[in-house]
Design a protein around this motif. Structure first.
Motif, PDB file in Angstrom:
ATOM      1  N   ARG A 155       3.620  14.180  -9.450  1.00  0.00           N
ATOM      2  CA  ARG A 155       4.681  15.192  -9.560  1.00  0.00           C
ATOM      3  C   ARG A 155       5.203  15.294 -10.983  1.00  0.00           C
ATOM      4  N   LYS A 156       5.317  14.132 -11.624  1.00  0.00           N
ATOM      5  CA  LYS A 156       5.796  14.119 -13.008  1.00  0.00           C
ATOM      6  C   LYS A 156       4.804  14.831 -13.918  1.00  0.00           C
ATOM      7  N   ARG A 162       0.824  -1.205   0.000  1.00  0.00           N
ATOM      8  CA  ARG A 162       0.000   0.000   0.000  1.00  0.00           C
ATOM      9  C   ARG A 162       0.866   1.266   0.000  1.00  0.00           C
ATOM     10  N   LYS A 163       1.881   1.298   0.865  1.00  0.00           N
ATOM     11  CA  LYS A 163       2.781   2.446   0.928  1.00  0.00           C
ATOM     12  C   LYS A 163       3.517   2.635  -0.402  1.00  0.00           C
ATOM     13  N   GLU A 164       3.896   1.512  -1.000  1.00  0.00           N
ATOM     14  CA  GLU A 164       4.625   1.578  -2.259  1.00  0.00           C
ATOM     15  C   GLU A 164       3.747   2.138  -3.375  1.00  0.00           C
ATOM     16  N   SER A 165       2.488   1.697  -3.425  1.00  0.00           N
ATOM     17  CA  SER A 165       1.575   2.187  -4.462  1.00  0.00           C
ATOM     18  C   SER A 165       1.274   3.674  -4.284  1.00  0.00           C
ATOM     19  N   ALA A 185       2.152   6.659  -6.897  1.00  0.00           N
ATOM     20  CA  ALA A 185       1.120   7.594  -7.352  1.00  0.00           C
ATOM     21  C   ALA A 185       1.583   9.040  -7.168  1.00  0.00           C
ATOM     22  N   GLN A 186       2.268   9.321  -6.047  1.00  0.00           N
ATOM     23  CA  GLN A 186       2.784  10.665  -5.817  1.00  0.00           C
ATOM     24  C   GLN A 186       3.829  11.046  -6.850  1.00  0.00           C
TER      25      GLN A 186
END
Length: 356
Positions: free
Chosen positions: A339-340, A327-330, A334-335
């Motif tokens: 940003r991109k 979950r933290k990785e996803s 997404a962040q």
């Protein structure tokens, strides 16, 4: 659909597999031939999924090349023909609980293969990476605790006799019935089948990118599975009496596995893998041990020990760690994408201003 749908789907998948493990143990003891079973259940699945796949995906289904078809054929060989035949052969020598306990190597195997192929990130520096590694190890430790720690009984006499009897009272246990050597043989067969299953999870994620039609993909997997096992049955199940069906537990097992497992569960797994990846789907395998262990304690009057309860809690803890890491990785990915996207928009604005 929300993210929670994937979690609910995978829990339902493990509940369905738990039911099939119990039914298959009973059906094998009653004389059901495993090749006959595999052919019939996948024929049922093809008949159910085929019309839906044709109607619902006829506009979005990509063209089927020989290369993609060959990959699906290999996929079916690993996840159905090899996995199921070895698994059911091993199940005949062991108990349903032990067979389920051995399934807990699947997350570790799948995670290792995914890391080697670059499909899964592994970074000890990040909290998410450490959580996934620690969680996988905790699940494995919980499985070993559940299986081998012979603590005091949690429930000594829940039932005077089992609801379902697989053998005569004179046959005290599966170990005495099959012997220690066959018990080891059964465990090795099941472990080998799980290697094929882990490869199936990985390959399915790869093939879905080339052929993103879930219903059609599931239908073709079932078609090739029935075809491959039919060929094997010409050598190992030529007795016509094996193919005769009567209204008994064998028939209900075939119907259940054809409708629920080969149709619904295969599709749900494909859906979850396409959304969350193969490691996410594999990490729910430890729940199967808990589900089958509880059912076996009630239905077969197996001794449910305190060590088993502690092992079940450890398994759930390890599963939570891995899912938290995923979950933290996803969220982090997404962040980065957001940003991109913002950076790209700013770049476009600067370029337009410069042109003016």
């Amino acid at each position: 659909m929300g993210n929670g749908t994937s979690y609910v789907a995978m829990v339902l998948v493990q509940l369905a597999y738990g039911g099939s493990n119990i039914l298959m143990k009973i059906a094998l003891e009653k004389g059901l031939d495993q090749l006959v079973f595999i052919v019939y259940r996948h024929v049922i699945a093809v008949l159910l999924l085929g019309p839906f796949a044709y109607v619902l995906e006829r506009k979005q289904r990509p063209s089927l090349s020989i290369k993609v078809m060959a990959k699906i054929f290999v996929l079916s060989s690993l996840g159905t023909t090899v996995h199921l035949n070895l698994y059911y052969a091993g199940l005949a020598y062991t108990s349903a609980t032990v067979a389920s306990a051995l399934s807990n190597v699947i997350p570790c195997l799948t995670f290792l293969i995914a890391v080697m192929l670059g499909m899964e990130k592994l970074s000890i520096k990040n909290a998410s990476g450490r959580a996934k590694i620690i969680g996988a190890l905790i699940c494995l430790g919980g499985s070993l605790t559940f299986t081998f720690w012979k603590g005091g009984y949690l429930i000594r006499s829940l039932l005077k006799r089992p609801l379902i009897s697989l053998q005569d009272a004179s046959q005290a246990s599966d170990v005495l019935k099959h012997g220690k050597e066959n018990w080891i043989k059964g465990s090795l067969l099941i472990l080998t089948s799980h290697v094929a299953w882990s490869a199936w999870l990985i390959l399915q994620a790869v093939i879905y990118k080339a052929y993103p039609a879930r219903l059609s993909l599931t239908a073709m997997i079932c078609f090739f599975a029935s075809l491959q096992s039919s060929v094997l049955s010409l050598f190992f199940a030529r007795n016509r009496s094996l193919w005769k069906l009567e209204v008994n537990v064998q028939l209900w097992t075939i119907i259940y596995c054809g409708v629920v497992i080969s149709s619904l569960v295969y599709y749900l797994q494909t859906w979850c893998i396409s959304r969350k990846g193969p490691v996410f789907a594999a990490m729910f395998s430890p729940l199967l041990l808990v589900i089958v262990g509880i059912f076996s304690a009630v239905a077969f009057n197996e001794q449910f020990r305190m060590g088993s309860l502690i092992g079940a809690c450890i398994i759930v803890l390890g599963l939570y760690c891995v899912l938290w890491g995923k979950r933290k990785e996803s969220l982090y990915d997404a962040q980065l994408e957001n940003r991109k996207g913002v950076t790209d928009c700013n770049t476009q604005e600067i370029s337009v201003t410069t042109v003016e």
